[in-house]
Write an enzyme that holds these catalytic residues in place. Sequence first.
Site, mmCIF file in Angstrom:
data_model
loop_
_atom_site.group_PDB
_atom_site.id
_atom_site.type_symbol
_atom_site.label_atom_id
_atom_site.label_comp_id
_atom_site.label_asym_id
_atom_site.label_seq_id
_atom_site.Cartn_x
_atom_site.Cartn_y
_atom_site.Cartn_z
ATOM 1 N N TRP A 161 0.808 -1.217 0.000
ATOM 2 C CA TRP A 161 0.000 0.000 0.000
ATOM 3 C C TRP A 161 0.845 1.273 0.000
ATOM 4 C CZ3 TRP A 161 1.261 2.706 4.322
ATOM 5 C CH2 TRP A 161 1.625 1.995 5.477
ATOM 6 N N GLU A 209 1.193 3.242 -3.519
ATOM 7 C CA GLU A 209 0.149 4.112 -4.074
ATOM 8 C C GLU A 209 -0.481 5.042 -3.046
ATOM 9 O OE1 GLU A 209 -0.765 4.302 -7.195
ATOM 10 O OE2 GLU A 209 0.512 2.687 -7.954
ATOM 11 N N HIS A 210 -0.274 4.779 -1.776
ATOM 12 C CA HIS A 210 -1.031 5.516 -0.753
ATOM 13 C C HIS A 210 -0.082 6.133 0.280
ATOM 14 C CE1 HIS A 210 -4.177 6.299 2.280
ATOM 15 N NE2 HIS A 210 -5.033 6.169 1.307
ATOM 16 N N PHE A 211 0.612 7.225 -0.010
ATOM 17 C CA PHE A 211 0.630 7.904 -1.298
ATOM 18 C C PHE A 211 2.082 7.995 -1.768
ATOM 19 C CE2 PHE A 211 -3.030 9.498 1.042
ATOM 20 C CZ PHE A 211 -4.051 9.374 0.120
ATOM 21 N N VAL A 247 1.107 6.491 3.989
ATOM 22 C CA VAL A 247 0.246 6.510 5.171
ATOM 23 C C VAL A 247 -0.753 5.363 5.020
ATOM 24 C CG1 VAL A 247 -1.181 8.279 4.065
ATOM 25 C CG2 VAL A 247 -1.421 7.866 6.505
#
Lengths: 134, 197
Positions: free
Chosen positions: B62, B65-67, B72
Site C-alpha cells: 500500500w 500508491e497511498h501515497f 500513510v
Amino acid sequence: MITREEIHSKVAANLVEVLNVDDDQVGPEARLQADLGAESIDFLDIVFRLEREFGIKIPRNELFPESIFSGDPEFFQDDKLTEKGLAELKAKMPFADLSKFEENPTREKIGDLFTVNAIVNYIENKLHAGATTA
Amino acid sequence: MFEKLIKRIAHSLLFSVSHNFDVHHRIIFGVSMRWIWIDRFTEFQSGKKAKAVKNLSLAEDWCIEHFPGFPVMPACLLLEGLAQTGGILVGEANQFREKVVLAKISKAIFYGDAFPGQQLTYSAEILVLRAEGATVRGEIHNGSQAIAEAEIFFAHLDQNMSSKIFGNDNFVFGGELKSLLKMSHISTFDSSVAQGS
C-alpha cells in the site's frame, strides 16, 4: 418506572446512530425502511442496541418476526395477506398498529408496520411485563 | 427478511470472505495471496477481549500508491486489522463453528495517521455475543497515541442458509486466520486471565 417519552427518546437516539439519520426524522410515525432507510442487517443491529440500552432480552423473531416474510403460501395469495396470514401478523406483532394496513394488506406494505412507535410499544410492553413479574 | 440479510451479507463481506475466495482461486492457479493484517496476538481472553499488534513496514504494497512520497496506511486497512482481531475473538468464542463475517461498521472515528515503522496495537472487546452475531468495540493505538476507534457488527451466517449458499466448509476460519492464534503462542481456549507475550 421509565415513561413512554423516555423510552421514545432512547429508541430515537439509538436509531439516529444505527441508521445515520437526523433527530427530527425519528418521530413516532417514522417507518424504519421507507422513511429511515433501514436495511435487513440494521434490524439485527437495532435489536442488539435495544437490549443493551434497556437491559432486556429480545428473542430472535420477537421484535422483527421472520415467519411472516418467509413467503409461506398459507399466508399470502397473489401478494396479499390471507386471513391466516393476517392472524399470524396480529399474533406476532401485537405492538404494531395494523388499522391502516388491514384496509389493503399487501406484502410490500408489511415493512411499513415497523415504525418507531411500534418499537416503543414493544419496549414499553416488555418493561411493564418485566415489572409485573418481578 | 433473513434471506435478504444473507444475500446482503454475501455481497458485502469485507472480513475474510472475499479474500478467502480469492485465496482459493489463487491457490488453484498456483499463486498465493496473503490477507493478514495483524502480526500476532498478545492477549486473548476467550469470549471477552483480545489484543494484537501489527508492525508497519515500508515494504508493504500500500505504500506504493497511498501515497507516492508520503506513505500513510489506508484507513480501510486499519479497520481490516481491527476486524480480524475482533472477528477471530468472536469466532473463537464459539470454537470457530460459526462463519463470522463483518456485516457493518456502525461507527468509526479516526484520530491520527499510521506510518511505516510504527507498531500498532489493536484492542477488541465483545459488547454483545448472541446466536445471530456479535458487536465488538475496538481501538487502535500507536504507543499511547490513539489512531482510531470503531464499533463493528459481525453476523454469524446461519448454518442452514449458509450451507446452501456456501457449503459446509467454514471458509472464514479454514486457513491463516485461525492459525494466527496458534502462531501467537498464547493460551486461548480456556484463558480467563489475560496473558502477555
